[in-house]
Write a protein that holds these residues in place. Structure first.
Motif, mmCIF file in Angstrom:
data_model
loop_
_atom_site.group_PDB
_atom_site.id
_atom_site.type_symbol
_atom_site.label_atom_id
_atom_site.label_comp_id
_atom_site.label_asym_id
_atom_site.label_seq_id
_atom_site.Cartn_x
_atom_site.Cartn_y
_atom_site.Cartn_z
ATOM 1 N N UNK A 78 0.832 -1.207 0.000
ATOM 2 C CA UNK A 78 0.000 0.000 0.000
ATOM 3 C C UNK A 78 0.861 1.249 0.000
ATOM 4 N N UNK A 79 1.931 1.225 0.793
ATOM 5 C CA UNK A 79 2.840 2.371 0.861
ATOM 6 C C UNK A 79 3.485 2.641 -0.494
ATOM 7 N N UNK A 85 3.753 5.137 -6.648
ATOM 8 C CA UNK A 85 2.792 4.873 -7.709
ATOM 9 C C UNK A 85 2.997 3.556 -8.431
ATOM 10 N N UNK A 86 3.596 2.576 -7.744
ATOM 11 C CA UNK A 86 3.839 1.268 -8.352
ATOM 12 C C UNK A 86 3.167 0.201 -7.492
ATOM 13 N N UNK A 87 2.457 -0.718 -8.145
ATOM 14 C CA UNK A 87 1.776 -1.789 -7.424
ATOM 15 C C UNK A 87 2.624 -3.059 -7.420
ATOM 16 N N UNK A 88 2.710 -3.681 -6.242
ATOM 17 C CA UNK A 88 3.411 -4.951 -6.084
ATOM 18 C C UNK A 88 2.502 -5.938 -5.372
ATOM 19 N N UNK A 89 2.618 -7.196 -5.743
ATOM 20 C CA UNK A 89 1.868 -8.261 -5.097
ATOM 21 C C UNK A 89 2.560 -8.611 -3.785
ATOM 22 N N UNK A 91 2.249 -11.009 -1.887
ATOM 23 C CA UNK A 91 2.496 -12.445 -1.726
ATOM 24 C C UNK A 91 3.736 -12.917 -2.476
ATOM 25 N N UNK A 92 4.015 -12.317 -3.616
ATOM 26 C CA UNK A 92 5.084 -12.845 -4.471
ATOM 27 C C UNK A 92 6.165 -11.834 -4.849
ATOM 28 N N UNK A 93 5.981 -10.558 -4.523
ATOM 29 C CA UNK A 93 6.918 -9.539 -5.003
ATOM 30 C C UNK A 93 7.505 -8.665 -3.908
ATOM 31 N N UNK A 94 7.227 -8.979 -2.652
ATOM 32 C CA UNK A 94 7.746 -8.200 -1.528
ATOM 33 C C UNK A 94 8.292 -9.153 -0.474
ATOM 34 N N UNK A 95 9.493 -8.865 -0.001
ATOM 35 C CA UNK A 95 10.102 -9.640 1.088
ATOM 36 C C UNK A 95 10.691 -8.670 2.102
ATOM 37 N N UNK A 96 10.418 -8.925 3.379
ATOM 38 C CA UNK A 96 10.974 -8.129 4.470
ATOM 39 C C UNK A 96 12.378 -8.641 4.766
ATOM 40 N N UNK A 97 13.341 -7.739 4.844
ATOM 41 C CA UNK A 97 14.743 -8.101 5.002
ATOM 42 C C UNK A 97 15.336 -7.509 6.272
ATOM 43 N N UNK A 98 16.533 -7.958 6.600
ATOM 44 C CA UNK A 98 17.259 -7.401 7.746
ATOM 45 C C UNK A 98 17.961 -6.127 7.264
ATOM 46 N N UNK A 99 17.230 -5.043 7.289
ATOM 47 C CA UNK A 99 17.724 -3.787 6.761
ATOM 48 C C UNK A 99 17.750 -3.793 5.238
ATOM 49 N N UNK A 100 17.835 -2.597 4.662
ATOM 50 C CA UNK A 100 17.985 -2.510 3.205
ATOM 51 C C UNK A 100 19.310 -3.123 2.772
ATOM 52 N N UNK A 242 18.586 0.755 14.428
ATOM 53 C CA UNK A 242 18.943 -0.435 15.188
ATOM 54 C C UNK A 242 17.960 -1.582 15.075
ATOM 55 N N UNK A 243 16.805 -1.313 14.526
ATOM 56 C CA UNK A 243 15.795 -2.358 14.368
ATOM 57 C C UNK A 243 16.110 -3.271 13.178
ATOM 58 N N UNK A 244 16.897 -2.773 12.243
ATOM 59 C CA UNK A 244 17.296 -3.501 11.033
ATOM 60 C C UNK A 244 16.084 -4.026 10.269
ATOM 61 N N UNK A 245 15.230 -3.109 9.869
ATOM 62 C CA UNK A 245 14.016 -3.460 9.142
ATOM 63 C C UNK A 245 14.067 -2.868 7.736
ATOM 64 N N UNK A 246 14.143 -3.742 6.746
ATOM 65 C CA UNK A 246 14.136 -3.301 5.361
ATOM 66 C C UNK A 246 13.225 -4.181 4.529
ATOM 67 N N UNK A 247 13.214 -3.941 3.226
ATOM 68 C CA UNK A 247 12.419 -4.784 2.331
ATOM 69 C C UNK A 247 12.841 -4.538 0.891
ATOM 70 N N UNK A 248 12.494 -5.481 0.043
ATOM 71 C CA UNK A 248 12.651 -5.242 -1.383
ATOM 72 C C UNK A 248 11.342 -5.533 -2.091
ATOM 73 N N UNK A 249 11.152 -4.829 -3.202
ATOM 74 C CA UNK A 249 10.015 -5.040 -4.097
ATOM 75 C C UNK A 249 10.598 -5.304 -5.489
ATOM 76 N N UNK A 250 10.152 -6.385 -6.119
ATOM 77 C CA UNK A 250 10.725 -6.756 -7.411
ATOM 78 C C UNK A 250 9.745 -7.608 -8.188
#
Length: 398
Positions: A78-79, A85-89, A91-100, A242-250
């Motif tokens: 949603x963010x 302005x780009x839509x990602x699924x 379920x299949x296109x976003x993964x939460x990572x340990x920081x960027x 310090x929380x080490x919260x990142x993600x990728x969209x692809x």
């Protein structure tokens, strides 16, 4: 025992961080002032901290899905739709990572085989080149210049690309320069990227920190979503380093390969951190990104002050339009930025980072971070002014 024969050639091929030794010097000093660390000085907002505490109280202490909490991935989707302005699924296109940073590593490992090259824009963040080398890849640098606002042009890509080039890494807003790429800049380079069939790794960790101009992601341009990996996280905008919260969209085809590596290496990001990140996004949606806006407004005041202070000293200073760094050129003093940084910390106990730490294109520049309170910035700039006056007046020989 001779360990040399056991060590990986890839690991030995690069040195330690060019930043670290200056922090080590400052750590041994009392009353030192750091303009070096790229970390918000704000504490993570209390409601976000409380969300993590509540997750522990509610016994959320086990692994999440490897890809991250489903509700967090939906919030990230949603963010991204709202912000770039780009839509990602989710379920299949976003993964939460340990920081960027993990996302950068996953992207490199997924794309690069031995001998492949990747275009890296310099000055650049210190971890990009080592990541490439660890994958057996070759860094093909593109040197950016202040007189072009450290922006990338189509001609630069054309002059650098080779038959072995697989990808290009864009990092805007940029660390260390504070440069951005506007929509018209991206529209000029996108056709060249498509022409040479390159994948884009777009590090957008500072995307919420722009001043007067809205961030534009290259993934939002026609034909670019399918060839772009977007990296982001919560460290800078929400002051959650310090929380080490990142993600990728692809795109799914790239995401599933990156996800495979993530599963083997990490399992999942911190459960408590994910609950905090989920709250941060939901709160931002509900309150028009209140915490982000307040921090950005304060950074902007510091940005303006620091640029003016360096210009008053007689230095050429590119005015940063994003992130939280000023990158003044000190070549007019006739000394290198390494010497400047070393003697400044020894004489005045002020830490700045020499531009060489970010590649050859950074020689003669300093990275000065304004993610510290205004009182300390004012004191630091006063001390730097005294230091510069001593050099120009011949009272300090370097």
């Amino acid at each position: 025992m001779n360990y040399d024969k056991y060590l990986s050639r890839k690991v030995k091929s690069f040195g330690p961080s060019g930043i670290r030794k200056y922090f080590d010097l400052l750590n041994d000093m009392e009353d030192g002032i750091s303009l070096g660390v790229g970390e918000p000085d704000f504490i993570t907002p209390e409601p976000i901290r409380n969300a993590a505490i509540e997750s522990i109280k509610n016994c959320h202490t086990k692994y999440t899905s490897n890809a991250g909490l489903p509700e967090l991935r939906k919030a990230i989707a949603e963010y991204q739709k709202r912000f770039i302005g780009v839509e990602y699924d989710p379920e299949t296109e976003i993964v939460v990572t340990v920081g960027a940073s993990e996302g950068i590593d996953l992207a490199m490992r997924t794309l690069l085989d031995d001998g492949d090259d990747i275009l890296i824009l310099e000055p650049s963040y210190v971890s990009y080149e080592p990541d490439v080398k660890l994958c057996g890849g070759i860094v093909n640098p593109i040197y950016l210049k202040a007189d072009n606002k450290f922006r990338l042009t189509p001609e630069m890509i054309e002059n650098a690309v080779t038959p072995k080039t697989k990808a290009i890494l864009l990092a805007y807003p940029n660390n260390p320069t504070g440069a951005i790429m506007e929509r018209e800049d991206l529209e000029k380079i996108a056709p060249v990227i498509i022409k040479h069939d390159l994948i884009v790794i777009s590090d957008e960790i500072y995307s919420e920190l722009t001043y007067g101009k809205k961030h534009v992601s290259i993934a939002s341009l026609p034909g670019m979503r399918e060839r772009t990996i977007v990296l982001n996280g919560f460290s800078k905008a929400f002051s959650m380093t310090g929380w080490r919260m990142g993600y990728f969209c692809a795109p799914k085809e790239l995401a599933e390969q990156m996800y495979k590596i993530h599963q083997y290496l990490i399992m999942c990001a911190s459960t408590q951190g994910q609950h905090a990140a989920l709250f941060a996004l939901r709160d931002a949606f509900a309150n028009d990104f209140k915490y982000v806006r307040e921090m950005r407004d304060e950074y902007d005041k510091r940005r303006v002050y620091m640029v003016r202070a360096f210009r008053d000293m007689g230095f050429d200073v590119f005015e940063p339009e994003g992130a939280f760094y000023v990158f003044p050129c000190v070549k007019s003093l006739g000394i290198g930025s390494e010497d400047f940084a070393y003697h400044l910390i020894m004489q005045k106990k002020v830490l700045v980072v020499p531009g060489e730490a970010f590649g050859e294109a950074g020689a003669g520049y300093l990275r000065c971070c304004y993610a510290t309170d205004m009182e300390r910035i004012k004191k630091a700039m006063s001390l730097i002014g005294e230091f510069v006056d001593d050099i120009r007046g011949g009272r300090l020989k370097i």
